[in-house]
Design an enzyme around this catalytic site. Sequence first.
Site, PDB file in Angstrom:
ATOM      1  N   ALA A  66      -3.937   6.172  33.795  1.00  0.00           N
ATOM      2  CA  ALA A  66      -3.521   4.971  34.522  1.00  0.00           C
ATOM      3  C   ALA A  66      -4.392   4.815  35.769  1.00  0.00           C
ATOM      4  CB  ALA A  66      -2.060   5.102  34.917  1.00  0.00           C
ATOM      5  N   GLY A 105      -2.075   7.797  29.908  1.00  0.00           N
ATOM      6  CA  GLY A 105      -2.258   6.446  29.379  1.00  0.00           C
ATOM      7  C   GLY A 105      -3.491   6.329  28.497  1.00  0.00           C
ATOM      8  N   GLU A 108      -2.413   7.623  25.202  1.00  0.00           N
ATOM      9  CA  GLU A 108      -1.427   6.678  24.654  1.00  0.00           C
ATOM     10  C   GLU A 108      -2.122   5.443  24.085  1.00  0.00           C
ATOM     11  OE1 GLU A 108       1.001   6.643  28.264  1.00  0.00           O
ATOM     12  OE2 GLU A 108       2.697   7.165  26.994  1.00  0.00           O
ATOM     13  N   GLU A 128       1.781  14.301  31.884  1.00  0.00           N
ATOM     14  CA  GLU A 128       2.695  13.680  32.854  1.00  0.00           C
ATOM     15  C   GLU A 128       3.718  14.645  33.436  1.00  0.00           C
ATOM     16  OE1 GLU A 128       1.408  12.159  30.354  1.00  0.00           O
ATOM     17  OE2 GLU A 128       0.999  10.075  30.889  1.00  0.00           O
TER      18      GLU A 128
END
Length: 703
Positions: A66, A105, A108, A128
Site C-alpha cells: 500500500a 497489497g 493481494e 500485515e
Amino acid sequence: MTQINEKISTRIEGDIGFIISDNPPVNALGIAVRQGLVGALEELDADPAVKAIVLYCAGRTFFAGADITEFGKPRQSPTLQDVIAALENSTKPVVAAIHGTALGGGLETALGCAFRVAIPSAKVGLPEINLGLFAGGGGTQRLPRLIGPEKALEHVLSGKPVGAKQALELGIVDAVEDGDPAVIGAAFARRVIDEKIPAVPVRDRDEKLAETRADPSDFDALAKKLTARSKGQLAPQANIDSIRRSFTMGLDEAMAVDAVANRELMAGSQSRALRHLFFAEREAARIPGLPETAKARPVKKAAIIGAGTMGGGIAMCFAGAGIAVTVIDTTQDALDRGLDRVRGNYATSVKRGSIAQAQMDERLALITGATDRAAAADADIVIEAVFEDMDVKKEIFSDLEKRVKPGTILASNTSALDVDEIASVLERPEDFVGMHFFSPANVMKLLEVVVAKHSSPDAILTAMAVGKAIGKVSVWSGNCDGFIGNRMVAKRSAQAERLLQQGAFPQQVDAALTNLGFPMGPLTTNDMSGLDIGYSIRKRRGTPFPIADAIVESGRLGQKTGAGYYRYEPGDRTPHPNPETEALIIATSEKMGIARRDIAEEEMVQRLLFPLINEGARILEEGIALRASDVDLVWINGYGWPRHLGGPMFHADETGLAKIVAKLREMAAETPDDPSLQPAALLTELAEKGQSFAEWQKSRAAA
Ligand code: NAD
C-alpha cells in the site's frame, strides 16, 4: 504504447496486452496507480485483439504494498479491493509477472490475477501481522483458497515473506522463470492462450477448502500450536479468525466481516504500537546535526578483543553478515574456550534446524583466532570486549591505536564505564565510539551506539551502519552511567526490591509484568543472568538491596546454582517458588521493621513501570537519547518489552502522562530517600500541557 495516466501505461504485442506500472521507488499502490490500473483493464478488456494480459511493474519491484502516505487518510475510490475485483472480473486471463517484493497489497493484487509468475529473486508475502493487522484486501480469503487454509495460516502468522522457489512449492505462484518480468509474463500468457489453460479466478478455487470444511480440527490444532507464544496479542487471533472464515463463509461475506475486524484492530492500541515501532526503526537511523559530508566508512574486516561471552557472540554477528572477523585473547587457552563456545552455539543451531551445516561451515571459516594484537592491524573496525576494568581497557586502546591503520574505528563494548575516560588515552579520540551489545550478543537485536565527547560523525555513522549490517537495531546514545537502557532498568530493579520488602513474593512481582504480556518477569530475568552481577555493582556503588544481597550472600546466585529468587530442578530452567527464599524475604522485611502487606497487581505494574518511564523522560531532557521512539526501541530490542505494547514511552502516552505524574508524586512522598521518584521536569511539563511524548518528538523534529 498508451499512457493511461502518469503512472500506468499499456501496450499490445500480437494477441497479448501489457499493463505497466511505473511508480518509483517501490510501485506503491497509491490512488493514481489504482485509477490507472482500472482504466488500463477497461481498455484491454474492450480490445478484441487481446486474448491475455500481462501485468508487471517497471523499476526495482512489483507493487511492494500500500502507499503508506495514505495511512490514516479517508479512502479514495477506486480502493485496492476495487482494483482486485476489476482484475478478477477481467474477461481476459491476467498474468501477474513479479520481481522484487510483492508484499501485502502487492501480493493481494497478484492474487486478483488468474496466474502469477515470478523471477527467482522475487519475494512475496502477507506481513500485515507485523503491524497488528491482517491483510485487508482479501489476502486472508484468497490465499487459503489458493494453497489451503493450513499453509495460508502458517504463512500469515510467520509474518515473513517467502522466496520465489518456496512460493512455487506452496502454490502461491504458478511458475518461476529467470528473465525480464515482461518476457516471462508474456511466455506464460502465450502458454495460457495456446494450451487453453483455464483461467479460474482465485476466489472460485475453493475445492481445497471443501476438504477441511467438514473437519476443521487440523486447522484448529495448528492455530493453537502456532500461537502458543503470542499470549495477549490480538493480531494472531484475528488472522486465524479471518482465515477460518475462508471455509465457513463465501468470499464477499467473509470480506465484509474482515473489514470490520481490521478496522477495529487498526483503531486499537496494539496495532498503533506496532506501527509506531515500524516508523521508529526508520527514524532511529537518522542522526540530526551531522555535516552532510559525514559518511560511514566501509567495513570489510573486523577484529574483536576478548573471546569471552560477549566477544564470541559479536564475532558470530559479523560472520553471519559475511564479514571476516579475527578474535583476539591473551592466551591460547582463553581463545580456544571462546572459539569452542562459538562452535557449540552454531552446532546447537544446526541441530535445531535454524541454520544448515553448510552455513555453519561458511561462518566458522570467516572467524579466525589470534593471541597477538598484531592480528588487528588490517581491520576496519576493532571492538573491545574484555573484562569490565578501566585500566585494562585503557591499556588495550592506547596500544591498539599504534597498531591499526589510520581511519580504523575503535569501539568498546563496555556496559557501564565512562567512554570519555576510555577515549582519554587516545591520540585520535575522534575514531573512538562505544558499541554496547546485549547478551547473548548473537541473539539480542539492540546495539546502543554510545557517543563519546570526541567521536567524529564518521565514527558514529560507521558504528550505526555496522550495527545495521550485522542485523542489529542501532540506537544513538549519549554517555552517562548506564547509557539509555541500563540507566532505566535500574529504576525498575529498585522497585522490584521494594515490592519484595513490603509484602510481595518474586512470583507476584514477575506475574505483574508477564500478565501484561512481557515474556519474562524482572526477577526471573535476574536469576537467568546471575545475581552476582548486580551484587558486585551495588557493592561498588554502596547502594545495598537488603533482600537481593541476602539471597546472594546465602549462596543462591540464580539458575546457575539451582536457586535464586526461585528454585530450579537440575537441567531445567523453569522457575519454581522457593520457600527458603520466601522465608529469607519475610525475615529481611522484619529486620527492616516493615509490616508486610498485600500489594494489588495494578500497583505493582505502576511501580515497576512508572519510575523507569520517569528516568526515560530525564534521559530525553538531558539529550542522552535523541527521541522518545529511540527509547522505545532500546526496550523492545534489548529488554524484552513486547512489541505489541510499543515500549515505555509509547506506553506512557497511552496511559496518560498526568496519571503517571500523580502516581510518581505519591511514590516520592512515600519514599523520601529516593529523589529520583520526583517527576522529571519534561514529564511534568508535558502532563501540564496535556501533551504526549509523541507530540513532543514531532514538534522537535519540525523545529
Ligand atoms: P568475559 O569475562 O566472558 O570475557 C572477557 C574476555 O576478555 C575473556 O576471555 C578474557 O580472557 C579476555 N581478556 C581479558 N583481558 C584481555 C586483554 N588484555 N586482551 C585480550 N583479551 C582479554 O566477559 P563478557 O561478559 O564477555 O564481558 C566483556 C565486556 O562486555 C565487558 O566490558 C562487559 O561489561 C561488557 N558487556 C557484558 C554483557 C554481559 O551481559 N555479559 C553485556 C553487555 C556488555
